[in-house]
Design a protein around this motif. Structure first.
Motif, PDB file in Angstrom:
ATOM      1  N   ARG A   5     -12.396  30.071   3.046  1.00 34.90           N
ATOM      2  CA  ARG A   5     -11.309  30.770   3.725  1.00 34.90           C
ATOM      3  C   ARG A   5     -11.403  30.524   5.220  1.00 34.90           C
ATOM      4  O   ARG A   5     -12.482  30.461   5.784  1.00 34.90           O
ATOM      5  N   ARG A   6     -10.255  30.385   5.838  1.00 35.93           N
ATOM      6  CA  ARG A   6     -10.223  30.238   7.296  1.00 35.93           C
ATOM      7  C   ARG A   6     -10.368  31.602   7.922  1.00 35.93           C
ATOM      8  O   ARG A   6      -9.790  32.573   7.459  1.00 35.93           O
ATOM      9  N   ARG A   7     -11.157  31.663   8.977  1.00 37.75           N
ATOM     10  CA  ARG A   7     -11.321  32.938   9.680  1.00 37.75           C
ATOM     11  C   ARG A   7     -10.145  33.153  10.611  1.00 37.75           C
ATOM     12  O   ARG A   7      -9.636  32.204  11.219  1.00 37.75           O
ATOM     13  N   ARG A   8      -9.734  34.418  10.706  1.00 31.96           N
ATOM     14  CA  ARG A   8      -8.651  34.728  11.624  1.00 31.96           C
ATOM     15  C   ARG A   8      -9.154  34.637  13.060  1.00 31.96           C
ATOM     16  O   ARG A   8     -10.316  34.889  13.336  1.00 31.96           O
ATOM     17  N   ARG A   9      -8.272  34.291  13.949  1.00 36.59           N
ATOM     18  CA  ARG A   9      -8.627  34.195  15.369  1.00 36.59           C
ATOM     19  C   ARG A   9      -8.762  35.604  15.944  1.00 36.59           C
ATOM     20  O   ARG A   9      -7.958  36.485  15.657  1.00 36.59           O
ATOM     21  N   SER A  90      -3.331  44.461   7.318  1.00 38.73           N
ATOM     22  CA  SER A  90      -4.119  43.247   7.328  1.00 38.73           C
ATOM     23  C   SER A  90      -3.528  42.142   6.457  1.00 38.73           C
ATOM     24  O   SER A  90      -3.930  41.013   6.555  1.00 38.73           O
TER      25      SER A  90
END
Length: 143
Positions: A5-9, A90
């Protein structure tokens, strides 16, 4: 195997607080090294280095506290007002449910449908009628 999963900025204020914390921690570590080397050498720089190290520890704790507070503020801003659940904002809002079709006239209701039933409670009786039967099955006396 699933894709990572890509982490949120991080929000801007949290990122800037984290950068300040890292800079303050690095200056504190430099002060520790200078104080250690000055104590080995017996130099007069040990006293200012110890004072800088103490201020650096205080500043680092202050920056870490700032990170925690700015994260909470950013999370509240993302949730929005009047949100009941902490993670309500979220995820993307779900699509609205499709409307149910109206039943056709003359067709039977589905098997799972049961019309609502009102509870059966005994009516208030006059003083002359003492015993009455309640829904639980027992006999009680109304006074």
């Amino acid at each position: 195997m699933s894709a990572p999963r890509r982490r949120r900025r991080l929000p801007d204020e949290v990122r800037s607080a984290a950068v300040r914390a890292v800079l303050c921690l690095s200056f504190t570590l430099v002060g520790v090294v200078v104080a250690t080397l000055a104590s080995y050498a017996g130099s007069w720089l040990m006293t200012p280095a110890l004072m800088a190290m103490g201020l650096g520890v205080f500043g680092t704790m202050w920056c870490l506290l700032e990170i925690l507070i700015s994260r909470q503020v950013a999370a509240q801003r993302m949730r929005g007002p009047n949100s009941a659940h902490p993670m309500a904002g979220s995820r993307a809002a779900p699509e609205p449910l499709a409307p149910r079709p109206f039943p056709r006239p003359g067709s039977a209701p589905p098997q799972s449908y049961r019309p609502p039933q009102s509870p059966q409670y005994p009516q208030a009786q006059s003083q002359s009628q003492a015993p009455t039967t309640w829904p639980g099955g027992g006999r009680r006396t109304v006074r």
